[in-house]
Design an enzyme around this catalytic site. Structure first.
Site, PDB file in Angstrom:
ATOM      1  N   GLU A  41       0.873  -1.178   0.000  1.00 56.26           N
ATOM      2  CA  GLU A  41       0.000   0.000   0.000  1.00 56.26           C
ATOM      3  C   GLU A  41       0.912   1.232   0.000  1.00 56.26           C
ATOM      4  OE1 GLU A  41      -3.364  -0.540  -0.131  1.00 56.26           O
ATOM      5  OE2 GLU A  41      -2.571  -2.571  -0.316  1.00 56.26           O
ATOM      6  N   ASN A  75     -13.039   3.129  -4.856  1.00 49.74           N
ATOM      7  CA  ASN A  75     -12.925   4.104  -3.764  1.00 49.74           C
ATOM      8  C   ASN A  75     -12.923   5.535  -4.291  1.00 49.74           C
ATOM      9  OD1 ASN A  75     -12.707   2.125  -1.720  1.00 49.74           O
ATOM     10  ND2 ASN A  75     -10.572   1.807  -2.307  1.00 49.74           N
ATOM     11  N   LYS A 100      -3.558  -0.798 -11.728  1.00 47.06           N
ATOM     12  CA  LYS A 100      -4.352   0.169 -12.514  1.00 47.06           C
ATOM     13  C   LYS A 100      -3.642   0.507 -13.825  1.00 47.06           C
ATOM     14  CE  LYS A 100      -6.349   2.258  -8.365  1.00 47.06           C
ATOM     15  NZ  LYS A 100      -5.659   1.339  -7.430  1.00 47.06           N
TER      16      LYS A 100
END
Ligand SMILES: *[C@@H]1O[C@H](CO)[C@@H](O)[C@H](O)[C@H]1NC(C)=O
Ligand SMILES: *[C@@H]1O[C@H](CO)[C@@H](O)[C@H](O)[C@H]1NC(C)=O
Ligand SMILES: *[C@@H]1O[C@H](CO)[C@@H](O)[C@H](O)[C@H]1NC(C)=O
Length: 362
Positions: free
Chosen positions: A140, A198, A259
Site C-alpha cells: 500500500e 474508492n 491500474k
C-alpha cells in the site's frame, strides 16, 4: 606346473573384492542419503501439520540446508498456498509456511504491515533466534498505510513496491515477447473508461476526472459510480475501451499499481495520473502510455484523445512496443514470499532497519 588352481583363486578373490566394493558403495550412498535428509528434516518442529509438505520439499531439494520462511500474518487475512517456490517460480530449497510452530526454526518471518493493525502485540513475542530476519511487507502507498512509530529498529529487511527496498516486487513488469509480431489491439466500442471503487473528493484523480469529463465522454464503472462490474466482465469491458484512466489514488515515487498493468495487459492505452512520467519510464516503455502531465489542462488531454480516436495510425503507435515486449502481471502473494526465501538464500548480511517510519512516510 599347473597354473589352473591359482587362476581360479584369483578369480574368486576378484569376485569377493568386487562384492565388498558394491556393498561399500551401497552403505555409503544410504548413509549420505540419511545425512542429507536429516539435515533437511532438522528444520521440523516435533509435531506439526506441515510435516508432510516439508518432507515433500526435502525430497525435492538436493540442498543440505532448507530455508524456512514463516508468514506471521496472512496479508489481509487471506490464506494462499505458499509452498510453490519450486513448482511455480523455480526457486529451490524453500519451505514457506503459515504454521507458527516453525517460529524458532524460521530464517525469515514475513509481517504484512496492514495486519499489524496498529497493535505491536500482534508481532511474535518469543525471543528472536540470532539468525532470524524479520521482513516488513507493504504494497500500500504511504497515504494508505498507517504510520507506526513502534516499528523502528524491529525489522531487518523491507519488501515493497519501492525500487530501493531490500526485496523489490512491482505490480507488474515488461518482459521479452515470445515471438516477434505486430500486436493487434482487441476491437473497441468505447473511447475512455474508468473503473473505480474508492471515491474521495480529495484525491487528485477525482478533481482531474471532474474536469476531464466536461470535454470527453467517460464510461464509468465500479462502486464509486454505483455501477458494479463483475470479475467476469472486468477484462472484456476494459479491453473494449481505447483508453483507460489509470489514475492512482495517491501519488508516490514508484507507486504504480495494477491500474496501469491491467489495461496494458489487455491491449488498452493507459492514461496515467500518479508519479512523474520519468518515474513511469523506469518501469514501462515511454510510448506505451499517455501521462496527464504531458498536457497543460484536462481539456488539452481530451482534445488529444479525440484526435487519436480519429487517427487509427497514431493510435496504433501506442502498441508498437508490443512487437518485442509483453506485460507480465504479478500474482499476489505466493511469489512475494518465495522471493523472500530466494533473497535469504543469496544474502547473509546483518541488517537492521533503524528508521522505517522516516524511510516510508517522510
Ligand atoms: C519423501 O521421501 C521419503 C523417503 O524416500 C518417503 O518415504 C516419503 O513418502 C516422501 N515424502 C513425500 C511427501 O514425497
Ligand atoms: C521457541 O523457543 C523458546 C525458547 O527460546 C520457547 O520459549 C518457545 O516456546 C519456542 N516457541 C515455539 C513456537 O516452539
Ligand atoms: C534483526 O533486527 C533485530 C532488531 O533490530 C536485531 O536485533 C537483529 O540482530 C537483526 N538480525 C539480523 C540477522 O540482522
Amino acid at each position: 606346473m599347473s597354473s589352473k588352481p591359482s587362476g581360479s583363486l584369483h578369480k574368486f578373490l576378484r569376485m569377493v573384492l568386487f562384492c565388498v566394493f558394491i556393498l561399500g558403495c551401497f552403505v555409503t550412498i544410504s548413509l549420505m542419503y540419511n545425512i542429507s535428509s536429516t539435515t533437511c528434516l532438522n528444520h521440523l518442529p516435533e509435531s506439526s501439520d506441515s510435516t508432510k509438505s516439508i518432507q515433500h520439499v526435502c525430497n525435492e531439494t538436493n540442498d543440505k540446508k532448507m530455508t524456512t520462511v514463516l508468514i506471521w500474518l496472512w496479508p489481509f487475512g487471506e490464506k494462499y498456498d505458499p509452498n510453490v517456490c519450486s513448482s511455480n517460480f523455480n526457486i529451490q530449497g524453500c519451505f514457506v509456511t503459515g504454521d507458527r510452530n516453525f517460529y524458532n526454526k524460521s530464517d525469515g518471518v514475513v509481517i504484512h504491515h496492514r495486519d499489524i493493525a496498529g497493535d505491536l502485540s500482534n508481532l511474535p513475542k518469543s525471543q528472536r533466534p540470532l539468525f532470524q530476519k524479520w521482513i516488513w511487507m507493504n504494497f500500500e502507498s504511504p497515504s494508505n498505510s498507517d504510520r507506526l512509530p513502534g516499528i523502528n529498529n524491529l525489522f531487518n529487511l523491507t519488501l515493497t513496491y519501492r525500487r530501493d527496498s531490500d526485496i523489490h516486487v512491482s505490480y507488474g513488469s515488461i518482459v521479452a515477447a515470445d515471438t516477434v509480431e505486430d500486436f493487434v489491439p482487441p476491437s473497441k466500442n468505447k473511447l475512455v473508461c474508468w473503473i473505480v471503487s474508492n471515491w474521495s473528493p480529495n484525491h487528485a484523480r477525482s478533481k482531474y476526472y471532474n474536469e476531464l469529463r466536461n470535454h470527453v465522454k467517460i464510461q464509468t464503472y465500479g462502486r464509486a459510480f454505483n455501477n458494479y462490474i463483475s470479475d467476469k466482465d472486468y477484462t472484456p469491458t476494459m479491453s473494449s475501451c481505447k483508453f483507460y484512466l489509470s489514475f492512482e489514488n495517491s501519488i508516490h515515487k514508484d507507486y504504480i499499481t495494477e491500474k496501469l498493468y491491467n489495461p496494458l495487459y489487455v491491449g488498452t492505452v493507459p492514461v496515467v495520473l500518479g508519479t512523474t512520467r520519468e518515474n513511469y519510464e523506469n518501469f514501462i516503455p515511454r510510448d506505451a502510455f499517455i501521462h496527464v502531465d504531458d498536457f497543460e489542462s484536462p481539456k488539452e488531454l481530451a482534445d488529444y484523445l479525440l484526435l487519436l480516436d480519429k487517427n487509427q495510425e497514431m493510435y496504433l503507435g501506442y502498441f508498437k512496443w508490443r512487437r518485442h515486449l509483453k506485460v507480465k502481471r504479478v500474482d499476489f502473494w505466493a511469489g512475494h514470499t518465495c522471493k523472500v526465501c530466494d533473497y535469504l538464500r543469496r544474502n547473509n548480511e546483518y541488517k537492521v532497519i533503524n528508521n522505517l517510519n522516516k524511510w516510508y512516510w517522510d
